[in-house]
Design a protein around this motif. Sequence first.
Motif, PDB file in Angstrom:
ATOM      1  N   UNK A 362      39.582 -24.525  30.152  1.00 35.72           N
ATOM      2  CA  UNK A 362      38.162 -24.322  30.435  1.00 35.72           C
ATOM      3  C   UNK A 362      37.816 -22.842  30.527  1.00 35.72           C
ATOM      4  N   UNK A 363      38.769 -22.057  31.023  1.00 34.63           N
ATOM      5  CA  UNK A 363      38.527 -20.599  31.099  1.00 34.63           C
ATOM      6  C   UNK A 363      38.337 -20.032  29.708  1.00 34.63           C
ATOM      7  N   UNK A 364      39.247 -20.428  28.791  1.00 30.36           N
ATOM      8  CA  UNK A 364      39.138 -19.911  27.420  1.00 30.36           C
ATOM      9  C   UNK A 364      37.840 -20.369  26.781  1.00 30.36           C
ATOM     10  N   UNK A 365      37.467 -21.645  26.985  1.00 31.29           N
ATOM     11  CA  UNK A 365      36.231 -22.168  26.397  1.00 31.29           C
ATOM     12  C   UNK A 365      35.005 -21.465  26.981  1.00 31.29           C
ATOM     13  N   UNK A 366      35.034 -21.188  28.284  1.00 30.54           N
ATOM     14  CA  UNK A 366      33.880 -20.525  28.927  1.00 30.54           C
ATOM     15  C   UNK A 366      33.708 -19.099  28.412  1.00 30.54           C
ATOM     16  N   UNK A 367      34.852 -18.415  28.254  1.00 27.51           N
ATOM     17  CA  UNK A 367      34.768 -17.030  27.770  1.00 27.51           C
ATOM     18  C   UNK A 367      34.250 -17.009  26.341  1.00 27.51           C
ATOM     19  N   UNK A 368      34.709 -17.959  25.503  1.00 25.67           N
ATOM     20  CA  UNK A 368      34.216 -18.015  24.128  1.00 25.67           C
ATOM     21  C   UNK A 368      32.699 -18.288  24.106  1.00 25.67           C
ATOM     22  N   UNK A 369      32.242 -19.160  25.004  1.00 28.10           N
ATOM     23  CA  UNK A 369      30.802 -19.473  25.052  1.00 28.10           C
ATOM     24  C   UNK A 369      29.994 -18.232  25.438  1.00 28.10           C
ATOM     25  N   UNK A 370      30.475 -17.503  26.456  1.00 26.90           N
ATOM     26  CA  UNK A 370      29.770 -16.281  26.874  1.00 26.90           C
ATOM     27  C   UNK A 370      29.727 -15.263  25.748  1.00 26.90           C
ATOM     28  N   UNK A 371      30.856 -15.113  25.037  1.00 26.22           N
ATOM     29  CA  UNK A 371      30.907 -14.143  23.934  1.00 26.22           C
ATOM     30  C   UNK A 371      29.961 -14.540  22.820  1.00 26.22           C
ATOM     31  N   UNK A 372      29.914 -15.826  22.517  1.00 29.36           N
ATOM     32  CA  UNK A 372      29.032 -16.300  21.439  1.00 29.36           C
ATOM     33  C   UNK A 372      27.563 -16.090  21.813  1.00 29.36           C
ATOM     34  N   UNK A 373      27.225 -16.362  23.084  1.00 27.09           N
ATOM     35  CA  UNK A 373      25.828 -16.176  23.520  1.00 27.09           C
ATOM     36  C   UNK A 373      25.416 -14.711  23.461  1.00 27.09           C
ATOM     37  N   UNK A 374      26.336 -13.835  23.923  1.00 28.06           N
ATOM     38  CA  UNK A 374      26.002 -12.400  23.920  1.00 28.06           C
ATOM     39  C   UNK A 374      25.876 -11.885  22.494  1.00 28.06           C
ATOM     40  N   UNK A 375      26.791 -12.322  21.625  1.00 31.70           N
ATOM     41  CA  UNK A 375      26.734 -11.840  20.241  1.00 31.70           C
ATOM     42  C   UNK A 375      25.484 -12.354  19.535  1.00 31.70           C
ATOM     43  N   UNK A 376      25.089 -13.600  19.831  1.00 30.78           N
ATOM     44  CA  UNK A 376      23.885 -14.130  19.186  1.00 30.78           C
ATOM     45  C   UNK A 376      22.640 -13.412  19.675  1.00 30.78           C
ATOM     46  N   UNK A 377      22.615 -13.080  20.970  1.00 22.79           N
ATOM     47  CA  UNK A 377      21.457 -12.353  21.506  1.00 22.79           C
ATOM     48  C   UNK A 377      21.375 -10.952  20.926  1.00 22.79           C
ATOM     49  N   UNK A 378      22.542 -10.262  20.921  1.00 27.04           N
ATOM     50  CA  UNK A 378      22.548  -8.902  20.368  1.00 27.04           C
ATOM     51  C   UNK A 378      22.200  -8.919  18.892  1.00 27.04           C
ATOM     52  N   UNK A 379      22.742  -9.917  18.181  1.00 20.54           N
ATOM     53  CA  UNK A 379      22.489  -9.981  16.751  1.00 20.54           C
ATOM     54  C   UNK A 379      21.013 -10.256  16.470  1.00 20.54           C
TER      55      UNK A 379
END
Length: 548
Positions: A362-379
Amino acid sequence: MLQLAVVVVVLIAVGAVSLAQSASTFDRVEGRRLTALAEQMAWSPLVRSQLDRPAPAEVLAPLVQRTMTETNVSSVTIADARGKILSASNPTLIGTPLPVTGSAVFDARGWSGYLLVDDSRELVAQTPVLGDAPRNHGEHLGTVMIGIASPSLVQSLIGASSYLLVYLGLASALGVVGSWLLARRIKRKTLGMEPHEIAGLAEHREAMLYGIAEGVVALDLQLRITLVNAVGRELLDLPDACVGKSLSELGIGDRLFDVLAGPGADEDEEASVSRSGENPKATDEIVVHHGRVLVMNRMNVIKDGRRLGSVTTLRDRTELARLERELGSFRSTTDLLRAQAHEFSNQLHIISGLIQIGEHDEVVSYIRTLRSHRESLDLEVTNRVRDTAVAALLMAKSSLAAERKVRLRLSERTALERLAPEDSADVATVVGNLVDNAVDAAAVPGATQGTDAAWVEVEMRQDASIVEIVVRDSGPGVAPELAEEVFTRGFTTKAAQGGERGIGLALTQLVCRRRGGEVAVANTADGAVFTARLSVGHRARHVMENIR
């Protein structure tokens, strides 16, 4: 004392005029009388018959004395044709030459005027004696001179008018009393100050008014300008000859008129003033006038419980507002770091909790979700907004809005290219102010309409010379009665909810107008929509040069 001196001078002038009139009357009346007496004596047969006799004095002396006694004159003199005195009221003058002026007497012509007779200045009339006998018909036999002494100063005053001294005395008394009453009234009006003290006070007032950096405007109860210094004229764009004119005559209206005129002296205000004798507490008001942000403070002028007018001080905060905008960029960065730190702290707490309970997947999945959200917002932001300063501002505002439970989103039609530094700064100022006001409105509890989540949408479009910024929110909108004056009054959107006044929207309008654009507000079914347009690039520089 000056008034008394003026009264004395006037009285002396009146006395001098009266004396001059008295002397003129004396010369005219007495001159005619003396001439008539002299002609009467010259036509006397006794005088004619004795002038060519060897010893006429004994015969003429009774006539001389009787004429002087009966006619109340000062002197009577009879002389022969050569001017030798034959008989006179003063016997010591017999045998002496007759005092004459010119040759009129010796030419057998009459004359009247002033002469020195026996060391006394007299008004005299000289008349020739002409023979009427066949042997000396028309021959100049001699001269008759009758004179009267010139009156003294006291006699002239008495002769001027029997009541002149009484009149002068009454006038002096009235002048003294009137001067005292007038001086007393002036003292009361000038608070007991002497002229030199008043002059010093006026000099100090001028030095104070024209030596301070703030504008000062004083109005009377009819809203006429009674006093304004140079700074006040410059800030309000008033003409040099504005003193004495009303605000309406000077074309001052809207918000500026409301602040300068004040609420007026209503019954409650007058009652409070009469009870306390003090001014109500004044507050600063913000007015945007001709591209300037003015802070104005108005105070009523009250004397003995009676309103005399008002005094308003003005401060130019345009430059300070610019510095506040620059400081706002640093504050936004600080707020962004604080919001991100708070967000990261929560995320770290979640990761730490998952590790402690052994949920490593769950830690790995949560970190991937946070990274994807930040990258989509920045993009999303960087793809639509190429200008780094505006993009960074939107990222910061997104974090701050999320902290207040408001979702900040970009419209799909947003497209902004890289701008020149000076254009980017002004666009960022407009976007920041509009977003701040929209977030404030959307974050009000119960303000969202139709959805559960509060949101703010930003749309930016650009062509060759114009940038259009549209900010929508899910708030309650702007009250219709404030739609026209929300910018000129310097309100924020919180003003619609009864919040405090600000200058965010006023600065937004100031920036837009300086760049040849405008900002407007409208209400839709979802909330308020603010639309701002401003020039960029070469056109912006051309517009700003024309404004300067």
